[in-house]
Design an enzyme around this catalytic site. Structure first.
Site, PDB file in Angstrom:
ATOM      1  N   CYS A  34       0.968  -1.209   0.093  1.00 53.88           N
ATOM      2  CA  CYS A  34      -0.068  -0.094   0.122  1.00 53.88           C
ATOM      3  C   CYS A  34       0.711   1.227   0.101  1.00 53.88           C
ATOM      4  O   CYS A  34       0.148   2.388  -0.078  1.00 53.88           O
ATOM      5  CB  CYS A  34      -1.033   0.093   1.310  1.00 53.88           C
ATOM      6  SG  CYS A  34      -2.127  -1.385   0.938  1.00 53.88           S
TER       7      CYS A  34
ATOM      8  N   HIS B  42      -2.707   8.043   6.088  1.00 53.87           N
ATOM      9  CA  HIS B  42      -3.033   6.846   5.412  1.00 53.87           C
ATOM     10  C   HIS B  42      -4.430   6.545   5.914  1.00 53.87           C
ATOM     11  O   HIS B  42      -5.383   6.229   4.990  1.00 53.87           O
ATOM     12  CB  HIS B  42      -2.182   5.705   5.856  1.00 53.87           C
ATOM     13  CG  HIS B  42      -2.233   4.706   4.960  1.00 53.87           C
ATOM     14  ND1 HIS B  42      -2.182   4.391   3.599  1.00 53.87           N
ATOM     15  CD2 HIS B  42      -2.319   3.127   5.453  1.00 53.87           C
ATOM     16  CE1 HIS B  42      -2.374   3.297   3.136  1.00 53.87           C
ATOM     17  NE2 HIS B  42      -2.326   2.444   4.300  1.00 53.87           N
TER      18      HIS B  42
ATOM     19  N   HIS C 170      -9.929   2.425   0.186  1.00 55.90           N
ATOM     20  CA  HIS C 170      -8.556   2.120   0.038  1.00 55.90           C
ATOM     21  C   HIS C 170      -8.418   1.442  -1.425  1.00 55.90           C
ATOM     22  O   HIS C 170      -8.543   0.468  -1.563  1.00 55.90           O
ATOM     23  CB  HIS C 170      -8.101   1.197   1.231  1.00 55.90           C
ATOM     24  CG  HIS C 170      -6.558   1.022   1.328  1.00 55.90           C
ATOM     25  ND1 HIS C 170      -5.579   1.517   0.249  1.00 55.90           N
ATOM     26  CD2 HIS C 170      -5.743   0.283   2.088  1.00 55.90           C
ATOM     27  CE1 HIS C 170      -4.492   1.269   0.986  1.00 55.90           C
ATOM     28  NE2 HIS C 170      -4.614   0.645   1.960  1.00 55.90           N
TER      29      HIS C 170
END
Lengths: 382, 194
Positions: A146, A276, A310
């Site tokens: 990620c 994040h 996400h």
């Protein structure tokens, strides 16, 4: 060492296929997340940010034959074309191409896929994108969980600093597939409702699909008004666990420290943090601890996962682009889904859109494998 | 076969056809190299390969027990496809739908960098690149950038690829002083003699 900038950019998402529409929708508080009940993707209902395949195909048919390309390829090509065209840069030997993705065309492994399994190789995705535009250089593919999207910006800067390229185009993308949904669900990490990063009632993540592209360049000429200079960047591993973040936020703490050092700034000189914020209990807590250790508890911070979900290997680049537009407009966008602080350290989550003069921002990301990346940007005032 | 600086450390003698398959090879190499690390057995094949190759190099470095700044720049062609296929098989049929988090976590190529970082206490830079073939030039440039900018003291670079039953790992450590010059031609030459 010379300066490096992020120049032209594009977001192709459920909130729109061009930046103006996407940023306008964010400023209105609109989310791309929706609830789905589709057993071909997941046996139970889920919440995600998905892009209509039909819409992508119709748009793609204006620039090529959609039937020859997978959905992800169509998205990435459309997104990158926008940036290549806007930049007016001839694609010669001095121009590099970086592709950032976690799973690429993983959906071709499904038994009823129209495409051969060979399309699952990321180098094949690289060739498809390289040849569509006629890049002289082979694509460099970055697949680092990620943090991939933000690490791609670091990598572009590094190849430019070694004088390999003058300009690097980055395109990033990931899809919401049965593969990904089933995996995150097996971790019990998915939220069936729109996610709530840093909130007391957060229960987990929503996945999202997007393609985001940008030009990283050493040239100060012909920059768009939202362009930023890359001041510092770093990636640090937690050296702790492969699927859970460090309880002390060690890798994130270290990566921000190192990025600040290179940027020659102190923590208080950062105007905004694009964090994040996946909305899992562990991730958000880890970030709060790291930012608190960095004494950045008062710096306004948001997570954009409440707008896009996400988006995995694209999230870092997507969220950097939104940060660039936020800085150009001097507006802090609200951290969608947040109401009441649900982490153990006091951090300054942006509750409503707030005007503020912005000159610098920090983008961070953390991912499986224990990786954490931080990059610091400065407004260029073009 | 496992070799270090051109010297063979371990070589598997095939007793029967098929005896050189990856799981036999890696298990025997693990034993031979006296790698005592229980987490090894939870790893997927790509991580086992990368971990063991890195271990051969790093255990000779007298590393600090607390922390080390050795960047990891790895690359391959098949990404994590070996494990991706296993996860896909577990979700392909609705009747036998059984995705496992222990498998899914390894469906990212950079997980092996995490495994190496945990073992050797590396709080350092990590990058996993995918190329159609071994690409010495980009590894060399990226390593130079990290050393020049002071972001890493040393850099462990290379290629770790595993696809079906074909596998190879080629790792090398770059630092500011040494006997072999860190240039693309040398890296390619060393890769090709393996």
């Amino acid at each position: 060492m010379g300066k490096t900038f992020i120049s032209y950019n594009n977001i192709l998402s459920s909130l729109g296929f061009d930046n103006e529409t996407v940023v306008e929708n964010i400023s209105k508080g609109k989310s791309g997340l929706a609830k789905f009940d589709d057993a071909s993707l997941l046996p139970e209902p889920f919440c995600a940010s998905m892009i209509s395949s039909e819409k992508v195909k119709n748009e793609f048919n204006k620039i090529g034959d959609a039937s020859a390309f997978t959905k992800l390829e169509q998205m990435m090509l459309l997104s990158l074309k926008n940036v290549v065209d806007a930049s007016k840069i001839p694609l010669n030997e001095n121009v590099g191409l970086i592709i950032s993705t976690t799973k690429g065309n993983i959906d071709v492994l499904e038994k009823d896929s129209n495409f051969p399994e060979s399309r699952a190789y990321l180098s094949e995705l690289g060739k498809t994108i390289q040849h569509f535009f006629g890049f002289k250089n082979e694509a460099i593919i970055l697949s680092n969980a990620c943090v991939s999207g933000i690490l791609a910006i670091s990598a572009a800067k590094r190849f430019i600093s070694e004088s390999k390229y003058d300009h690097v185009f980055i395109t990033s993308g990931d899809l919401v597939t049965k593969f990904i949904l089933s995996g995150f669900n097996s971790f019990q990490a998915l939220s069936a409702e729109p996610c709530k990063p840093y909130d007391k009632n957060r229960v987990g993540i929503n996945l999202g699909e997007v393609a985001a592209s940008a030009l990283v360049t050493s040239s100060e000429k012909n920059l768009p008004k939202e362009a930023v200079e890359i001041l510092g960047d770093a990636t640090c591993n937690d050296a702790n666990h492969i699927s859970g973040p460090s309880r002390t936020g060690e890798g994130l703490f270290r990566s921000v420290k190192a990025a600040l050092k290179e940027a020659n700034l102190n923590a208080k000189e950062i105007d905004y943090i694009s964090a994040h914020g996946t909305a899992t209990p562990f991730n958000d807590e880890m970030e709060a601890i790291a930012f608190s250790r960095l004494e950045m508890q008062n710096v306004p911070l948001n997570s954009l996962k409440g707008y896009f979900g996400h988006t995995l290997g694209a999230s870092g680049l997507l969220e950097t682009i939104v940060g660039m537009h936020s800085m150009e407009k001097n507006i802090l966008f609200s951290s969608k889904g947040f109401t009441e602080l649900g982490v153990s350290k006091n951090i300054n989550i942006i509750k409503t859109n707030t005007p503020k003069t912005l000159n610098t921002f920090l983008k961070t990301a953390s991912g499986f494998g224990g990786c954490n990346t931080a990059v610091i940007f400065k407004k260029t005032n073009n | 076969m496992v070799s270090l600086n051109g010297n063979v450390l371990f070589s598997e003698v095939p007793i029967t056809i098929g005896a050189e398959d990856f799981s036999t090879f890696i298990k025997n190499a693990y034993k031979f190299l006296q790698t005592d690390y229980s987490k090894f057995f939870k790893m997927d094949n790509l991580s086992k390969l990368a971990f063991l190759a890195a271990d051969v190099l790093l255990k000779k470095e007298n590393l600090n027990e607390e922390e080390n700044n050795i960047a990891l720049i790895f690359s391959n062609k098949a990404s994590s496809l070996d494990t991706d296929r296993k996860h896909q098989a577990a979700i392909e049929n609705d009747a036998e739908y059984f995705p496992s988090p222990a498998v899914f976590v390894y469906t990212l190529p950079n997980i092996c960098l995490g495994e190496i970082s945990i073992k050797h206490r590396l709080y350092s830079e990590n990058s996993f690149f995918i190329f159609a073939r071994f690409n010495a030039e980009h590894l060399q440039l990226y390593a130079n950038s990290l050393l020049r900018s002071g972001k890493a003291e040393k850099v462990l670079c290379g290629w770790v690829d595993l696809d079906e039953n074909s596998y190879d790992a080629f790792l090398y450590l770059v630092e500011k002083q040494g006997e072999i010059e860190h240039k693309t031609e040398e890296i390619t030459r060393l890769y090709n003699i393996l």
